[in-house]
Design a protein around this motif. Structure first.
Motif, PDB file in Angstrom:
ATOM      1  N   LEU A 103      41.362 -15.711-126.054  1.00 11.93           N
ATOM      2  CA  LEU A 103      40.396 -14.902-126.805  1.00 11.93           C
ATOM      3  C   LEU A 103      38.967 -15.304-126.440  1.00 11.93           C
ATOM      4  O   LEU A 103      38.104 -14.451-126.185  1.00 11.93           O
ATOM      5  CB  LEU A 103      40.631 -15.076-128.316  1.00 11.93           C
ATOM      6  CG  LEU A 103      39.699 -14.286-129.236  1.00 11.93           C
ATOM      7  CD1 LEU A 103      39.866 -12.778-129.025  1.00 11.93           C
ATOM      8  CD2 LEU A 103      39.975 -14.603-130.712  1.00 11.93           C
ATOM      9  N   LYS A 104      38.730 -16.642-126.371  1.00  9.48           N
ATOM     10  CA  LYS A 104      37.381 -17.119-126.034  1.00  9.48           C
ATOM     11  C   LYS A 104      37.000 -16.630-124.644  1.00  9.48           C
ATOM     12  O   LYS A 104      35.875 -16.154-124.421  1.00  9.48           O
ATOM     13  CB  LYS A 104      37.328 -18.646-126.077  1.00  9.48           C
ATOM     14  CG  LYS A 104      37.290 -19.202-127.486  1.00  9.48           C
ATOM     15  CD  LYS A 104      37.151 -20.707-127.420  1.00  9.48           C
ATOM     16  CE  LYS A 104      37.346 -21.347-128.764  1.00  9.48           C
ATOM     17  NZ  LYS A 104      37.748 -22.747-128.647  1.00  9.48           N
ATOM     18  N   LEU A 107      36.186 -12.969-124.703  1.00 11.40           N
ATOM     19  CA  LEU A 107      34.881 -12.664-125.309  1.00 11.40           C
ATOM     20  C   LEU A 107      33.743 -13.039-124.361  1.00 11.40           C
ATOM     21  O   LEU A 107      32.735 -12.329-124.268  1.00 11.40           O
ATOM     22  CB  LEU A 107      34.730 -13.392-126.651  1.00 11.40           C
ATOM     23  CG  LEU A 107      35.661 -12.862-127.761  1.00 11.40           C
ATOM     24  CD1 LEU A 107      35.538 -13.710-129.026  1.00 11.40           C
ATOM     25  CD2 LEU A 107      35.372 -11.399-128.089  1.00 11.40           C
ATOM     26  N   ARG A 108      33.927 -14.173-123.624  1.00 14.63           N
ATOM     27  CA  ARG A 108      32.909 -14.568-122.631  1.00 14.63           C
ATOM     28  C   ARG A 108      32.780 -13.487-121.561  1.00 14.63           C
ATOM     29  O   ARG A 108      31.695 -13.052-121.221  1.00 14.63           O
ATOM     30  CB  ARG A 108      33.302 -15.891-121.962  1.00 14.63           C
ATOM     31  CG  ARG A 108      32.687 -17.125-122.606  1.00 14.63           C
ATOM     32  CD  ARG A 108      32.740 -18.334-121.665  1.00 14.63           C
ATOM     33  NE  ARG A 108      34.030 -18.544-121.033  1.00 14.63           N
ATOM     34  CZ  ARG A 108      35.038 -19.236-121.566  1.00 14.63           C
ATOM     35  NH1 ARG A 108      34.906 -19.801-122.742  1.00 14.63           N
ATOM     36  NH2 ARG A 108      36.182 -19.390-120.907  1.00 14.63           N
ATOM     37  N   LEU A 110      33.582 -10.391-121.807  1.00 15.32           N
ATOM     38  CA  LEU A 110      33.047  -9.158-122.393  1.00 15.32           C
ATOM     39  C   LEU A 110      31.521  -9.242-122.496  1.00 15.32           C
ATOM     40  O   LEU A 110      30.806  -8.303-122.144  1.00 15.32           O
ATOM     41  CB  LEU A 110      33.663  -8.953-123.788  1.00 15.32           C
ATOM     42  CG  LEU A 110      33.470  -7.586-124.423  1.00 15.32           C
ATOM     43  CD1 LEU A 110      34.208  -6.520-123.615  1.00 15.32           C
ATOM     44  CD2 LEU A 110      34.026  -7.584-125.860  1.00 15.32           C
ATOM     45  N   ARG A 111      31.042 -10.431-122.976  1.00 14.58           N
ATOM     46  CA  ARG A 111      29.587 -10.603-123.110  1.00 14.58           C
ATOM     47  C   ARG A 111      28.909 -10.497-121.762  1.00 14.58           C
ATOM     48  O   ARG A 111      27.803  -9.977-121.632  1.00 14.58           O
ATOM     49  CB  ARG A 111      29.271 -11.946-123.775  1.00 14.58           C
ATOM     50  CG  ARG A 111      29.184 -11.836-125.292  1.00 14.58           C
ATOM     51  CD  ARG A 111      28.469 -13.037-125.888  1.00 14.58           C
ATOM     52  NE  ARG A 111      29.209 -14.277-125.632  1.00 14.58           N
ATOM     53  CZ  ARG A 111      30.151 -14.747-126.428  1.00 14.58           C
ATOM     54  NH1 ARG A 111      30.459 -14.116-127.539  1.00 14.58           N
ATOM     55  NH2 ARG A 111      30.782 -15.863-126.148  1.00 14.58           N
ATOM     56  N   ASN A 122      44.356  -6.565-124.694  1.00 13.47           N
ATOM     57  CA  ASN A 122      43.544  -7.765-124.510  1.00 13.47           C
ATOM     58  C   ASN A 122      43.630  -8.588-125.803  1.00 13.47           C
ATOM     59  O   ASN A 122      44.147  -8.104-126.819  1.00 13.47           O
ATOM     60  CB  ASN A 122      42.112  -7.381-124.106  1.00 13.47           C
ATOM     61  CG  ASN A 122      41.404  -6.612-125.198  1.00 13.47           C
ATOM     62  OD1 ASN A 122      41.407  -7.018-126.350  1.00 13.47           O
ATOM     63  ND2 ASN A 122      40.796  -5.489-124.836  1.00 13.47           N
ATOM     64  N   LEU A 124      41.624  -9.400-128.123  1.00 14.27           N
ATOM     65  CA  LEU A 124      41.027  -8.783-129.313  1.00 14.27           C
ATOM     66  C   LEU A 124      41.892  -7.602-129.759  1.00 14.27           C
ATOM     67  O   LEU A 124      42.104  -7.385-130.959  1.00 14.27           O
ATOM     68  CB  LEU A 124      39.613  -8.293-128.953  1.00 14.27           C
ATOM     69  CG  LEU A 124      38.586  -8.252-130.063  1.00 14.27           C
ATOM     70  CD1 LEU A 124      38.460  -9.588-130.765  1.00 14.27           C
ATOM     71  CD2 LEU A 124      37.228  -7.826-129.498  1.00 14.27           C
ATOM     72  N   GLU A 227      34.210  -2.931-120.472  1.00 13.64           N
ATOM     73  CA  GLU A 227      35.146  -3.821-119.801  1.00 13.64           C
ATOM     74  C   GLU A 227      35.768  -3.124-118.593  1.00 13.64           C
ATOM     75  O   GLU A 227      36.384  -3.747-117.746  1.00 13.64           O
ATOM     76  CB  GLU A 227      36.238  -4.223-120.815  1.00 13.64           C
ATOM     77  CG  GLU A 227      37.053  -5.404-120.414  1.00 13.64           C
ATOM     78  CD  GLU A 227      38.380  -5.431-121.177  1.00 13.64           C
ATOM     79  OE1 GLU A 227      39.351  -5.942-120.612  1.00 13.64           O
ATOM     80  OE2 GLU A 227      38.424  -4.927-122.308  1.00 13.64           O
TER      81      GLU A 227
END
Ligand code: HEM
Length: 247
Positions: A103-104, A107-108, A110-111, A122, A124, A227
């Motif tokens: 997940l981390k 998110l990285r 995605l950012r 995915n 999330l 994404e």
């Protein structure tokens, strides 16, 4: 590298969502939409000036769509045990070792607007799918009870009709959905008290679900554009965009 990362790194996905998952998804989409619209009409029947008979008809229609929704959901749950790899529980749920790290990382990525290489949900998306499934199961369970308490419809309608008439065959024969004629008042009051938490939960979850469905739509649209995961196209065609695998 764990098997999941290895799978992602090596994968050349030929198929994302199989036919069964897509049929489930779009039938579910239509049912949920219809249930929400009919549910809103039931909630606001008085404000819309709907007659008592009209409200019974709205509820009856809602229950018929509800049966399709429940059967479709039941089938999807069976499919999660026996279906295509991407349709199984371990591709849908967030309960596996290394999920938090995934997940981390997601998110990285995605950012940083880095396209990820997920083949299906995915990390999330797994949270969202689990949450939506729980909400839908709650609506299915409470809805089936409510169908019995007001309209005397299956699966609990017969038992509830017996309850509110104290098993009196004559009263039972005359009992009408949505009407308090021919009920034994004390038993009917007991039944209304029994049903109260079900209707409260059903209504509350409706609001949560409306918000969750919106969030789900925002999530997949963001996924499609930010994404660039092609998951929306995949839910329509079965394949991710830019990928010429077959279904
Ligand atoms: C996505 C799933 C569902 C949503 C969003 C939904 C939504 C709603 C809403 C907003 C109401 C009005 C609540 C009120 O009057 O306070 C309602 C009522 C009702 N729902 Fe659902 N529903 C769903 C699924 C189902 C299912 C699967 C069934 C049964 C098969 C069902 C049976 C009923 C019944 C019988 C009522 C009338 C309750 C009453 O006022 O007597 N619902 N639903």
């Amino acid at each position: 590298m764990d098997t999941r990362s290895e799978h992602r790194a090596n994968s050349q996905p030929t198929q994302t969502w199989g036919r069964a998952a897509r049929v489930f998804h779009w039938l579910n989409f239509v049912c949920v939409l219809a249930l929400m619209v009919l549910g809103l009409a039931i909630l606001n029947a008085k404000a819309f000036g709907v007659s008592v008979e009209g409200k019974v008809l709205l509820k009856t229609l809602h229950v018929y769509v509800g049966y399709v929704f429940v059967i479709n959901l039941g089938w999807r749950i069976i499919w999660a045990f026996i279906g295509h790899e991407n349709a199984r529980w371990n591709a849908m749920l967030p309960f596996y070792r290394g999920y938090v790290e995934d997940l981390k990382r997601f998110l990285r990525d995605l950012r940083a607007s880095r396209p990820t290489t997920e083949t299906a949900h995915n990390p999330l998306g797994r949270l969202m799918v689990t949450f939506l499934l729980l909400l839908m199961l709650t609506q299915a369970g409470t809805g089936l009870v409510l169908a019995g308490t007001d309209l005397y419809m299956p699966p609990f309608g017969n038992a509830i009709a017996d309850w509110v008439t104290d098993g009196d065959a004559e009263l039972r024969a005359k009992l009408q959905p949505g009407s308090t004629d021919y009920v034994v008042e004390s038993s009917y009051s007991e039944m209304r008290a029994f049903r109260k938490p079900y209707i409260s939960v059903h209504e509350f979850v409706f609001y949560i679900m409306a918000a969750a469905v919106l969030l789900h739509i925002v999530g997949v649209v963001v996924g499609e554009f930010k994404e660039r995961n092609g998951l929306v196209s995949a839910m329509i065609t079965g394949r991710r965009s830019g990928n010429d695998g077959e279904n």
